[in-house]
Design a protein around this motif. Structure first.
Motif, PDB file in Angstrom:
ATOM      1  N   ALA A 150       6.674  10.475 -17.438  1.00 31.94           N
ATOM      2  CA  ALA A 150       5.556   9.823 -16.676  1.00 31.94           C
ATOM      3  C   ALA A 150       5.145   8.455 -17.048  1.00 31.94           C
ATOM      4  O   ALA A 150       4.845   7.823 -16.395  1.00 31.94           O
ATOM      5  CB  ALA A 150       4.337  10.916 -16.376  1.00 31.94           C
TER       6      ALA A 150
ATOM      7  N   LEU B 279       5.553   4.992 -15.243  1.00 32.01           N
ATOM      8  CA  LEU B 279       4.362   4.193 -15.024  1.00 32.01           C
ATOM      9  C   LEU B 279       4.372   2.860 -15.456  1.00 32.01           C
ATOM     10  O   LEU B 279       4.040   2.077 -14.700  1.00 32.01           O
ATOM     11  CB  LEU B 279       3.009   4.915 -15.542  1.00 32.01           C
TER      12      LEU B 279
ATOM     13  N   LEU C  31       0.774  -1.252  -0.098  1.00 27.45           N
ATOM     14  CA  LEU C  31       0.196  -0.057  -0.040  1.00 27.45           C
ATOM     15  C   LEU C  31       0.937   1.172   0.181  1.00 27.45           C
ATOM     16  O   LEU C  31       0.624   2.208  -0.755  1.00 27.45           O
ATOM     17  CB  LEU C  31      -1.056   0.120   1.252  1.00 27.45           C
TER      18      LEU C  31
ATOM     19  N   ALA D  11       4.028  13.999 -14.343  1.00 30.80           N
ATOM     20  CA  ALA D  11       3.412  14.772 -15.539  1.00 30.80           C
ATOM     21  C   ALA D  11       2.445  15.965 -15.300  1.00 30.80           C
ATOM     22  O   ALA D  11       2.056  16.492 -16.160  1.00 30.80           O
ATOM     23  CB  ALA D  11       2.389  13.580 -15.910  1.00 30.80           C
TER      24      ALA D  11
ATOM     25  N   ALA E 101       4.577  -0.211 -13.036  1.00 24.42           N
ATOM     26  CA  ALA E 101       3.550  -0.933 -12.704  1.00 24.42           C
ATOM     27  C   ALA E 101       3.956  -2.409 -13.096  1.00 24.42           C
ATOM     28  O   ALA E 101       3.455  -3.223 -12.252  1.00 24.42           O
ATOM     29  CB  ALA E 101       2.172  -0.442 -13.441  1.00 24.42           C
TER      30      ALA E 101
ATOM     31  N   SER F 250       5.676  -3.610 -10.070  1.00 25.05           N
ATOM     32  CA  SER F 250       4.607  -3.633  -8.882  1.00 25.05           C
ATOM     33  C   SER F 250       3.921  -5.089  -8.837  1.00 25.05           C
ATOM     34  O   SER F 250       3.858  -5.675  -7.921  1.00 25.05           O
ATOM     35  CB  SER F 250       3.618  -2.719  -8.748  1.00 25.05           C
TER      36      SER F 250
ATOM     37  N   TYR G 141       3.447   9.488 -10.290  1.00 26.68           N
ATOM     38  CA  TYR G 141       3.033   9.494 -11.820  1.00 26.68           C
ATOM     39  C   TYR G 141       2.226  10.915 -11.952  1.00 26.68           C
ATOM     40  O   TYR G 141       2.737  11.546 -12.876  1.00 26.68           O
ATOM     41  CB  TYR G 141       1.934   8.372 -12.279  1.00 26.68           C
TER      42      TYR G 141
ATOM     43  N   GLU H 172       2.504   1.779  -3.412  1.00 27.41           N
ATOM     44  CA  GLU H 172       1.566   2.133  -4.383  1.00 27.41           C
ATOM     45  C   GLU H 172       0.940   3.763  -4.311  1.00 27.41           C
ATOM     46  O   GLU H 172       0.923   4.279  -5.152  1.00 27.41           O
ATOM     47  CB  GLU H 172       0.335   1.313  -4.570  1.00 27.41           C
TER      48      GLU H 172
ATOM     49  N   VAL I 283       1.676   6.023  -7.497  1.00 26.36           N
ATOM     50  CA  VAL I 283       0.751   6.578  -8.251  1.00 26.36           C
ATOM     51  C   VAL I 283       0.863   8.179  -7.963  1.00 26.36           C
ATOM     52  O   VAL I 283       0.617   8.758  -8.820  1.00 26.36           O
ATOM     53  CB  VAL I 283      -0.749   6.119  -7.636  1.00 26.36           C
TER      54      VAL I 283
END
Lengths: 102, 495
Positions: B153, B157, B127, B141, B161, B164, B137, B130, B134
């Motif tokens: 970005a 990402l 958690l 951008a 991802a 992850s 990201y 992330e 996030v």
């Protein structure tokens, strides 16, 4: 109740994970790259469900809910970026993103 | 849950509340000063909460382990976020028209990092990572007029991802064979496994390691670093380089701390190989780099390699474990100070059309903006490990920890590559003090007078933050005990 052997579920998750990874590596369209990432993440979710079932704990399912939320957040940002890339560069091909280099 | 628990968790509550307040305020008011001020106040309140929580019960929940090490790093993260707010204020004022989302995302990123720093369980690790990723990201951008930012970005990402997903799959495999997701039990859960279970356990740990290695930009997971550093806005990259790496590194440190040196054989080998590769690749690739942001990216790969040397030393010798932890905590702090200052200078020099990236744009900066050139010089010298800067003390501690663990091979490469790095850091400094002035630097000299009062004030805030960062780098280089006592006290949890 005849439960599925977790090894099979883990095996399926592994196959899905590898398929997703191959998709990220092979596909050049941004939307398909994002979809492949989604497959990888959900494969991990399936593996968590199988692992949770093996130990008879709810932890695996809790992790799956977390993964769902995180995948949604990630794909939301990803699609927003895809929109901006489409507008600015007029392309959805990842190979056309090469402004940044030595 | 008792009052004591709430007190221990108060830094998280304060950070989350700040993010919500800033987000709601953005909906009604667009005043930049108000939003930045709210964020800064919230972060300062969080820092106060860290100080208060330090005096209380340390076991908050099964997911979070609030020991002195995690509290120290939460404090560091908050300070880094505060510095980034000070640097972004002028930067965003020059390049953007909407600001609120930036500060919301920054606070959320700090929250994710704080969760990471205290994570004791796969769920909180995931958690925290992330929430941090996030937010990053969005932050990378954020500048709308910067086409490179979207590209950076998106690259970040996709790779983040994918890693992850690897991290998650690895966690699932480890959980499937061990039945536990607590980090301090996972390391020892491999004993007694056989057949497919042993294979799945090893594959799972390898995948988790790949996920963590990506966030730290260690070789061979470093490919994204130069592109993202070059494309992203400078204040955000300062946050990424300082806060996000520190937070992830604490996880590595905290989860390896209960590792038994005798049984950690394979792990020590893997970490050593990663350290060799990161030190060599980072320094060699930075050597002839003409773009300052990419140069700092490669240099940060090398710096993380040095840090892994300290981790290997903390795992390899039981007696030297405290020394390794002290080295890591001290080095992460001074690394954060130096990178914040370096990217801060780039942020202050940026204008609406872009940031100065090419080294040639820095020619003559020392004559036009002497304070900024001095800040950049000190931070680069600190990264190089020159005496009288904090970098020297940091490298000395890594060397001491490594020597205590008898990791001679790593130390030789560490010393050689550090000497090599001096070449490219000095190249930047010499460029700045060249007599001929680049058109970019020449334009700077005229701009302060032409700036509006608000912009001049924003510029002053950023420069004041930079001067503070530089002053602490020099102070820690001359008189390290100020910080060292705190770190040694914190590191005693691992003894």
């Amino acid at each position: 109740m005849s439960a599925v052997d977790p090894v099979y579920a883990l095996g399926l998750a592994g196959v899905l994970f590898v398929l997703g990874l191959l998709g990220v590596l092979v596909r050049r369209n941004i939307i398909f790259v994002l979809a492949s990432i989604e497959i990888m993440v959900n494969a991990a979710g399936l593996a968590f469900l199988a692992a949770g079932a093996r130990w008879g704990q709810a932890d695996g399912q809790v992790m799956f809910v977390f993964i769902l939320a995180m995948a949604a957040a990630e794909v939301a940002v990803g699609l927003a970026l895809a929109l901006r890339i489409r507008r600015r560069f007029n392309t959805l091909d990842v190979d056309d993103l090469r402004k940044l280099k030595d | 849950m008792s009052d004591a628990h709430l007190l221990v968790l108060s830094p998280y509550i304060a950070l989350a509340a700040t993010a919500v307040v800033v987000m709601l305020t953005t909906a009604f008011y667009h005043r930049h000063l108000l939003l930045a001020g709210l964020t800064a106040t919230g972060l300062a309140a969080t820092f106060a909460c860290v100080l208060v929580a330090g005096a209380e019960d340390r076991r908050a929940t099964a997911l979070l382990r609030m020991n002195d090490v995690s509290l120290y790093f939460i404090g560091l993260l908050v300070v880094v976020a505060l510095a980034v707010v000070a640097l972004s204020y002028g930067y965003l004022g020059r390049t953007e028209r909407r600001f609120g989302d930036f500060y919301t995302l920054l606070t959320l990123g700090a929250l994710g990092g704080a969760v990471l720093a205290a994570s004791a369980h796969f769920a909180s690790l995931f958690l925290g990572l992330e929430v941090l990723s996030v937010s990053l990201y969005g932050l990378i951008a954020y500048p709308r007029r910067r086409p490179q930012a979207v590209e950076a970005a998106f690259k970040y990402l996709v790779l983040a991802a994918v890693t992850s997903a690897m991290l998650l799959f690895g966690m699932a495999l480890v959980y499937a064979v061990s039945g536990t997701m607590l980090l301090d039990k996972v390391a020892s859960a491999g004993a007694g496994l056989a057949g497919w279970e042993a294979a799945a356990y090893k594959a799972g740990l390898a995948l988790v390691f790949a996920g963590v290695g990506f966030k730290l930009a260690l070789v061979p997971f470093h490919m994204w670093t130069p592109d993202v550093y070059q494309g992203g806005p400078a204040p955000v990259i300062a946050f990424l380089a300082a806060a996000s790496k520190a937070a992830v590194f604490v996880v590595l440190l905290q989860s390896l701390a209960p590792l038994d040196p005798q049984r950690g054989g394979v792990l020590v080998v893997v970490l050593s190989v990663v350290a060799y590769a990161s030190m060599l690749a980072g320094n060699l690739l930075a050597l002839f780099q003409q773009n300052l942001k990419r140069l700092l990216a490669y240099s940060s790969i090398a710096q993380l390699g040095y840090l892994v040397v300290a981790v290997v030393s903390s795992g390899a010798a039981g007696g030297a474990r405290g020394a390794g932890t002290v080295a890591v905590a001290f080095y992460l702090t001074i690394y954060a100070l130096a990178l914040l200052a370096a990217f801060g200078v780039i942020a202050v020099l940026a204008h609406a059309e872009g940031e100065p990236e090419a080294l040639s744009q820095y020619r003559g900066l020392g004559h036009r903006r002497p304070a900024l050139a001095l800040v950049l010089s000190v931070s680069l010298l600190s990264l190089a490990g020159m005496p009288l800067t904090a970098g020297f003390i940091g490298k000395f501690f890594i060397f001491r920890a490594g020597a205590g663990a008898a990791q001679w091979g790593l130390l030789v490469v560490f010393a050689l590559t550090s000497a090599m790095s001096l070449y490219y850091y000095l190249r930047v400094i010499i460029t700045m003090y060249r007599l001929e002035v680049a058109p970019y630097a020449a334009a700077l000299a005229t701009s302060p007078g032409g700036m509006s009062a608000g912009r001049r004030a924003a510029d002053r805030v950023a420069v004041a933050a930079l001067v503070l960062l530089t002053a602490s780098t020099l102070l820690l280089g001359v008189y390290p005990p100020v910080l060292l006592r705190l770190i040694e006290h914190a590191a005693s949890v691992f003894r």
